[in-house]
Design an enzyme around this catalytic site. Structure first.
Site, short mmCIF file in Angstrom:
data_model
loop_
_atom_site.label_atom_id
_atom_site.label_comp_id
_atom_site.label_asym_id
_atom_site.label_seq_id
_atom_site.Cartn_x
_atom_site.Cartn_y
_atom_site.Cartn_z
N LYS A 190 12.80 50.13 -27.03
CA LYS A 190 13.76 51.20 -27.28
C LYS A 190 13.55 51.69 -28.71
O LYS A 190 14.47 51.72 -29.55
CB LYS A 190 15.20 50.70 -27.06
CG LYS A 190 16.24 51.81 -26.95
CD LYS A 190 16.00 52.76 -25.79
CE LYS A 190 17.14 53.78 -25.71
NZ LYS A 190 16.83 54.88 -24.76
N ASP A 223 14.94 52.65 -20.62
CA ASP A 223 15.64 53.41 -19.60
C ASP A 223 14.67 54.14 -18.67
O ASP A 223 14.85 54.17 -17.45
CB ASP A 223 16.65 54.39 -20.23
CG ASP A 223 16.11 55.09 -21.46
OD1 ASP A 223 14.95 54.83 -21.87
OD2 ASP A 223 16.84 55.91 -22.04
N ASP A 247 14.84 40.51 -19.06
CA ASP A 247 15.83 39.93 -18.15
C ASP A 247 16.31 40.99 -17.16
O ASP A 247 16.37 40.77 -15.94
CB ASP A 247 17.00 39.39 -18.97
CG ASP A 247 17.93 38.50 -18.17
OD1 ASP A 247 17.71 38.31 -16.96
OD2 ASP A 247 18.90 37.98 -18.76
N ASP A 251 14.91 41.49 -13.00
CA ASP A 251 15.87 41.44 -11.91
C ASP A 251 15.86 42.75 -11.11
O ASP A 251 16.03 42.73 -9.88
CB ASP A 251 17.28 41.16 -12.44
CG ASP A 251 17.49 39.69 -12.78
OD1 ASP A 251 16.57 38.89 -12.50
OD2 ASP A 251 18.54 39.35 -13.32
#
Length: 362
Positions: A190, A223, A247, A251
């Site tokens: 980011k 994002d 993480d 997922d």
């Protein structure tokens, strides 16, 4: 045939952990028997099971055993009965301590969607079929471990922190794996708003330029990376990112095959690797024989690969593919009209396939 011998510590853990680990051990023993190497296994409690037995999610004797092993096979930890404990004493704290002690700074999560399972995905089959990506997540730094951290009555705070050395070593892992795969690395950060991500991008770019210029590197903001994982998952080969973003993205990627029960992981970096399915302890399924053992079994394949038993690893993966193609599945993968099999039945099928087909692989 191999005369090698390995010492494996097995940590079944909580919830469905013992059930899926039992089948993973069954397959590991079948591979050793069929291909002529030896595995010596010792079992210890961890997580909630260790809290109940010893008042500690990672007792010192258990940690000592892990540090002396050739590899550690973990089931899953956690459950609602331990949610009210102090954060440092919850089952998950034991897992974090174990990863830290093993110096397992690189978490590898492969995500594959074979044609036979494309219809199980929540996305359109034609979008996900053939997906084969690897997420390389930095595991021992970042916001989960950064100091200062804390809270008072009005405020809470955490610190995202990375050093150049931490970024360099995880970047090398990603590029090394990409060299064995399709040669493309996507680094996720980011950097438009976070200084720590600006350093991340700078260091990853330098490692690429100076050490792996023959490979391809792209940078994505987290994002956008999340969106592209859903819109075009086949675009990705190796994804490397920090602890927090890894993480979340791992997922998210885990939903692509339609079940967490298919996804293994390996945590590497130190002398002893930690191998575990991606899924949690799923206490609502515990003891019913419904849990999918495939992720635990595929974690055994990663364990075997890390120990240098590549033939055994390929054989285990081939056995899993054969099972899925033949409809040997637990309820989480079954479509309307299909009959689900038990955790044990799936494990026995895979183990028997390994025994029967071993001569083909040697």
């Amino acid at each position: 045939m191999s005369t090698a011998s390995y010492h494996i510590v097995v940590l079944p853990g909580d919830g469905i952990g013992p059930e899926v680990t039992q089948e993973a051990v069954r397959v590991l023993e079948a591979a050793a028997e069929a291909l002529g190497f030896q595995v010596h296994m010792e079992t210890h409690p961890v997580g909630g099971a260790a809290i109940e037995a010893f008042g500690d999610p990672l007792p010192e004797p258990v940690l000592a055993a892990c540090l002396k092993a050739d590899a550690v096979l973990l089931g899953a930890v956690g459950g609602p009965q331990w949610d009210n404990l102090d954060r440092s004493q919850r089952p998950e704290a034991g897992l974090l301590r174990l990863r830290k002690a093993l110096e397992a700074y690189a978490n590898l999560r492969p995500v594959e969607v074979p044609e036979a399972l494309a219809n199980a995905s929540p996305l359109r089959p034609e979008l996900v079929a053939g997906t084969n990506l690897l997420i390389v997540r930095e595991l021992t730094g970042g916001i989960y471990f950064g100091e200062p951290r804390g809270r008072n009555g009005q405020m809470a705070w955490n610190t995202m922190r990375y050093t150049r050395e931490e970024i360099e070593r995880i970047a090398r892992v990603a590029f090394q794996w990409a060299a064995r795969r399709r040669g493309r690395v996507t680094s996720v950060d980011k950097a438009n708003v976070l200084e720590v991500s600006q350093l991340w991008r700078e260091v990853v770019s330098r490692v690429h330029r100076e050490e792996f210029p023959e490979l391809e590197l792209e940078h994505l903001y987290v994002d956008n990376a999340a969106m592209q994982l859903v819109r075009n998952p086949r675009h990705f080969d190796v994804v490397v990112t920090g602890n927090l973003f890894g993480d979340i993205l791992s997922d998210l990627a885990a939903t692509l095959p339609g079940s967490l029960g298919l996804l293994p992981s390996a945590s590497l970096g130190g002398r002893v690797g930690l191998f575990e399915p991606v899924h949690g302890s799923a206490p609502d399924l515990a003891g019913q024989g419904k849990a999918n053992p495939m992720a635990a079994i595929l974690s055994v394949a990663m364990l075997l690969e890390a120990l240098g038993q590549d033939v055994a690893a390929r054989l285990v993966r081939r056995a899993v593919d054969a099972a899925l193609a033949e409809g040997v599945k637990t309820a989480d993968l079954c479509r309307a009209g299909e009959t689900p099999l038990s955790t044990e039945a799936v494990g026995r099928y895979v183990a028997n396939f390994v025994r029967q087909q071993a001569t083909v692989f040697t």
